[in-house]
Design a protein around this motif. Structure first.
Motif, PDB file in Angstrom:
ATOM      1  N   LYS A 217      85.849  17.505  15.297  1.00 43.07           N
ATOM      2  CA  LYS A 217      86.280  18.579  14.399  1.00 43.07           C
ATOM      3  C   LYS A 217      86.474  18.107  12.962  1.00 43.07           C
ATOM      4  O   LYS A 217      86.089  18.803  12.011  1.00 43.07           O
ATOM      5  N   ASP A 218      87.087  16.931  12.778  1.00 43.59           N
ATOM      6  CA  ASP A 218      87.345  16.470  11.417  1.00 43.59           C
ATOM      7  C   ASP A 218      86.056  16.136  10.681  1.00 43.59           C
ATOM      8  O   ASP A 218      85.900  16.441   9.495  1.00 43.59           O
ATOM      9  N   LYS A 221      84.263  19.372   9.734  1.00 43.21           N
ATOM     10  CA  LYS A 221      84.907  20.012   8.587  1.00 43.21           C
ATOM     11  C   LYS A 221      84.495  19.337   7.277  1.00 43.21           C
ATOM     12  O   LYS A 221      84.210  20.020   6.277  1.00 43.21           O
ATOM     13  N   ASP A 225      82.566  21.388   4.442  1.00 47.62           N
ATOM     14  CA  ASP A 225      83.259  21.540   3.164  1.00 47.62           C
ATOM     15  C   ASP A 225      82.429  21.003   2.000  1.00 47.62           C
ATOM     16  O   ASP A 225      82.457  21.550   0.889  1.00 47.62           O
TER      17      ASP A 225
END
Length: 267
Positions: A217-218, A221, A225
């Motif tokens: 997930k990180d 992201k 982003d």
């Protein structure tokens, strides 16, 4: 062979990738190879000059984190000792430096300027070869540009296109051109001496390991982003392209091993 682990105990796919390449190389060539691992940032273990080939991994954190620590001084001393050995002996010792180790080597050899990026880079990106890189043996069999894993918060640049402090060093690869961004292209590969070479990117990365990273997930992201969801989806899709990540993984480190072992046999 000596394999230096720069991961500081952090979970990673890099050490697995390096070891898989060594085992596959041994199987493909029929040569009897052995290696020892030195977890330098955790235990302080650093190899001496008793090895024929050295591979030093990537790792987390700033390339300045080790300032004043014994492990960094030992690593810098090792690079110096290997350089002097190669200057004085016919039987050369070859070194490959990846990402964090590459940034440390740029500091040690006074190559370029090691600075923090405005934003982290993580994903699969094209890398462009310079004229020197096109002729360098470690990139044999790769197109120009080629695709590889780029994962970093720091970068090496060459301000105002000044000559590197080290006369022996040559830039082999640069990050992709970004005409819409008013920033210098960072250095992605350097041959520090005839026997010592390094890459900012991760030549050991394979599609399976990269997929595990991209699904976190990180990491997802960060990519969305910085590059958008379409770019993220394109990275996932590119993992199945045999002419991208898989090709780079099958070429760069094996080419380095060929170079090192051929020189060893000739000597």
């Amino acid at each position: 062979m000596a394999v230096i682990d720069m991961n500081k105990g952090a979970a990673n796919q890099g050490m697995r990738g390096i070891q898989e390449i060594l085992l596959r190389y041994q199987a493909d060539t029929g040569m009897e190879l052995s290696y020892d691992i030195f977890d330098i940032r955790v235990t302080g273990d650093c190899p001496g000059l008793g090895y024929d080939v050295y591979i030093s991994s990537g790792g987390p954190g700033s390339p300045y984190d080790g300032g004043g620590e014994q492990w960094e001084q030992d690593f810098f001393n090792l690079l110096g000792d290997l350089t002097r050995h190669n200057e004085l002996n016919a039987l050369k010792k070859h070194v490959f430096l990846i990402c964090h180790s590459f940034q440390l080597a740029c500091r040690r050899f006074n190559v370029g300027q090691v600075i923090k990026r405005r934003s982290p880079a993580f994903g699969i990106f094209p890398v462009s070869l310079t004229a020197e890189g096109v002729d360098d043996v470690i990139f044999n069999g790769l197109p120009n540009p080629f695709y590889t894993v780029d994962s970093r918060e720091w970068q090496v640049i060459n301000p105002q296109d000044v000559l590197f402090s080290s006369e022996k060093a040559s830039v082999l690869a640069l990050e992709k051109e970004r005409p819409h961004v008013d920033l210098e292209r960072c250095v992605m590969a350097v041959r520090f001496t005839k026997e010592i070479v390094g890459t900012q990117f991760h030549p050991e990365a394979d599609p399976a390991g990269m997929k595990m990273y991209l699904l976190q997930k990180d990491k997802k992201k960060v990519i969305i982003d910085n590059h958008g969801e379409l770019k993220y989806d394109d990275m996932l899709q590119s993992l199945g392209d045999p002419d991208k990540l898989q090709l780079t993984q099958s070429m760069v480190l094996p080419n380095f091993l060929n170079e090192a072992l051929n020189a060893f046999q000739e000597a």
